[in-house]
Write a protein that holds these residues in place. Structure first.
Motif, PDB file in Angstrom:
ATOM      1  N   GLU A  30       0.829  -1.206   0.000  1.00 25.72           N
ATOM      2  CA  GLU A  30       0.000   0.000   0.000  1.00 25.72           C
ATOM      3  C   GLU A  30       0.864   1.256   0.000  1.00 25.72           C
ATOM      4  N   ASP A  31       1.924   1.265   0.794  1.00 25.14           N
ATOM      5  CA  ASP A  31       2.831   2.415   0.806  1.00 25.14           C
ATOM      6  C   ASP A  31       3.500   2.602  -0.548  1.00 25.14           C
ATOM      7  N   LEU A  32       3.903   1.505  -1.168  1.00 25.32           N
ATOM      8  CA  LEU A  32       4.598   1.588  -2.448  1.00 25.32           C
ATOM      9  C   LEU A  32       3.686   2.168  -3.522  1.00 25.32           C
ATOM     10  N   ARG A  33       2.438   1.807  -3.514  1.00 25.17           N
ATOM     11  CA  ARG A  33       1.504   2.344  -4.500  1.00 25.17           C
ATOM     12  C   ARG A  33       1.377   3.858  -4.408  1.00 25.17           C
ATOM     13  N   ARG A  34       1.610   4.411  -3.221  1.00 24.58           N
ATOM     14  CA  ARG A  34       1.455   5.853  -3.019  1.00 24.58           C
ATOM     15  C   ARG A  34       2.740   6.634  -3.262  1.00 24.58           C
ATOM     16  N   MET A  91       9.877   2.241   3.258  1.00 24.46           N
ATOM     17  CA  MET A  91      10.168   2.774   1.927  1.00 24.46           C
ATOM     18  C   MET A  91      11.619   3.253   1.817  1.00 24.46           C
ATOM     19  N   ASP A  92      12.346   3.279   2.937  1.00 26.03           N
ATOM     20  CA  ASP A  92      13.708   3.811   2.951  1.00 26.03           C
ATOM     21  C   ASP A  92      14.727   2.769   2.509  1.00 26.03           C
ATOM     22  N   GLY A 124      10.672   2.970  -3.459  1.00 28.21           N
ATOM     23  CA  GLY A 124      10.202   3.785  -4.569  1.00 28.21           C
ATOM     24  C   GLY A 124      11.198   3.843  -5.706  1.00 28.21           C
ATOM     25  N   LEU A 125      12.474   3.973  -5.372  1.00 30.25           N
ATOM     26  CA  LEU A 125      13.525   3.993  -6.396  1.00 30.25           C
ATOM     27  C   LEU A 125      13.590   2.662  -7.135  1.00 30.25           C
TER      28      LEU A 125
END
Length: 435
Positions: A30-34, A91-92, A124-125
């Motif tokens: 869910e975090d990655l989608r955002r 995400m880090d 994200g990267l």
């Protein structure tokens, strides 16, 4: 190659709790989608399918607010399961090695100092990298600087074939080979200096997982016709990075784009960030009513500045001081108030006056965030429009070379020369593999 067994709890026991892992993985997706720029559901699914907790069982977390961080604490799964699970599925970036010392053997409860020498880039990267590559089933994929193997594992799931990770550190490569195999993902780890050559080839897709000043010859010469290569380009100035996406055309030409980006990979192993000289004790020269510094989100300007003012970087003072600080390795330094009311200048150069000239050129070119990238023999030319061109430093088997002067900007695009036919590839006898 020596394959070190993963460290941690005795065989047959796991440090993680199944329900906690399930919750962490759902939250990760869910975090990655955002995340900014993440839009391909196939990529999100693939990264979410990689069991990161099986690939990382110890990590370093930063202490304090200084970035890039220099102080760390070690987390190990058997002692800090909840904290490590949160770190692994954040995400880090996840740091697993500090100054050559793995987190699996680092003492807990003390502060460690140093620079990371092994880390998995932020989620994200990783997602944007896979999107830029436009992976399809059957593509031959190689990652340079694979470290934990997470990106290679996701690529293997998308391509449905073996992915190859190149890693200069034998211990990191061996650990990644064992762990990806136990996770049931087909990743081959190869120990070598990826700046000097890639195994096998040609490759349909090449991902560089560390930043370089220019695209190494070994990478673009190993790219198949129709292939795509992506990597981070950096001058060594933190935050002023760009993403290069290069394609090998059917006519043998190489070209692509350089994009000022939100994220970027860290510098290559052993390459330091540009230094921050001490603040001079002498009185500053003062200018008033200067142009205010652009927002950090005007990334096209900051990337242009990094390349047109080489050996200059931004420094972020500790605390809440909003002043913008530019420093050069020749001792030049400028402090600019956020509203442009005053600029304090030290050293032989007025860095903000030079930056103002770059801003004028960038604005006249249309304030670009993407630039044309042309590969011409040993030269790599970046073109952002009239009056906004520069060369990336040439690389020749890891040694810097000088490019010929760039041509003046014209309205017609610069067409790269065709590549020479690639030499036959072979596996040198000294190459060590973990599979």
């Amino acid at each position: 190659m020596r394959r070190p067994a993963p460290t941690g709890l005795p065989s047959g026991r796991s440090w993680w709790d199944g329900l906690a892992v399930e919750r962490a993985r759902r939250a990760f997706v869910e975090d990655l989608r955002r995340q900014p720029g993440v839009r391909d559901p196939r990529v999100v699914t693939a990264l979410g399918a990689v069991e990161r907790h099986r690939l990382i069982d110890a990590a370093f977390t930063p202490v304090g607010e200084l970035r890039p961080a220099t102080s760390w604490r070690a987390l190990r799964g058997e002692h800090d399961p909840a904290a490590l699970l949160e770190t692994v599925y954040s995400m880090d970036q996840v740091v697993v090695q500090l100054e050559g010392r793995p987190a699996t053997v680092a003492h807990r409860g003390i502060v460690h100092h140093g620079r990371p020498t092994g880390q998995s880039s932020g989620a994200g990267l990783l997602a944007v990298t896979l999107q830029d590559l436009r992976l399809e089933e059957g593509h031959r994929f190689v990652e340079v600087g694979a470290c934990t193997g997470i990106l290679s594992a996701a690529a293997a799931l998308i391509t449905r074939r073996q992915a190859t990770g190149v890693e200069i550190d034998a211990d990191l490569a061996g650990e990644a080979a064992v762990r990806t195999a136990r996770a049931g993902i087909d990743v081959r780890m190869v120990v070598r200096d990826g700046l000097r050559g890639l195994p096998d080839g040609p490759w349909d897709r090449i991902a560089g997982s560390f930043a370089v000043p220019a695209i190494p010859r070994a990478w673009w010469r190993g790219l198949a016709v129709g292939g795509v290569l992506t990597c981070t380009v950096s001058t060594g100035a933190p935050g002023w990075h760009a993403t290069a996406v290069v394609e090998h055309g059917p006519d043998g030409t190489l070209g692509g784009r350089l994009r000022a980006d939100t994220w970027g990979h860290v510098l290559a192993r052993g390459v330091p960030w540009l230094p921050v000289p001490e603040r001079p004790r002498a009185a500053a020269r003062v200018r008033s009513s200067v142009p205010a510094p652009p927002d950090f989100r005007d990334r096209g300007f900051w990337v242009s500045l990094a390349h047109l003012l080489p050996r200059v970087r931004r420094h972020w003072p500790a605390g809440e001081d909003p002043v913008v600080v530019l420093v050069g390795d020749d001792g030049s330094r400028t402090h600019i108030a956020p509203d442009g009311s005053v600029a304090e200048v030290w050293g032989p150069r007025d860095l903000w006056a030079e930056a103002e000239e770059v801003h004028t050129r960038w604005s006249a070119a249309g304030r670009p965030t993407e630039f044309d990238l042309h590969l011409r023999d040993e030269c790599q030319l970046v073109d952002g429009g009239p009056g906004l061109t520069w060369q990336l430093p040439g690389l020749d088997e890891g040694r810097s070379v000088r490019c010929r002067p760039a041509r003046p900007h014209t309205t017609s695009p610069i067409r790269p020369h065709p590549l020479p036919a690639p030499a036959p590839t072979h596996r040198p006898p000294e190459e060590r593999k973990s599979t």
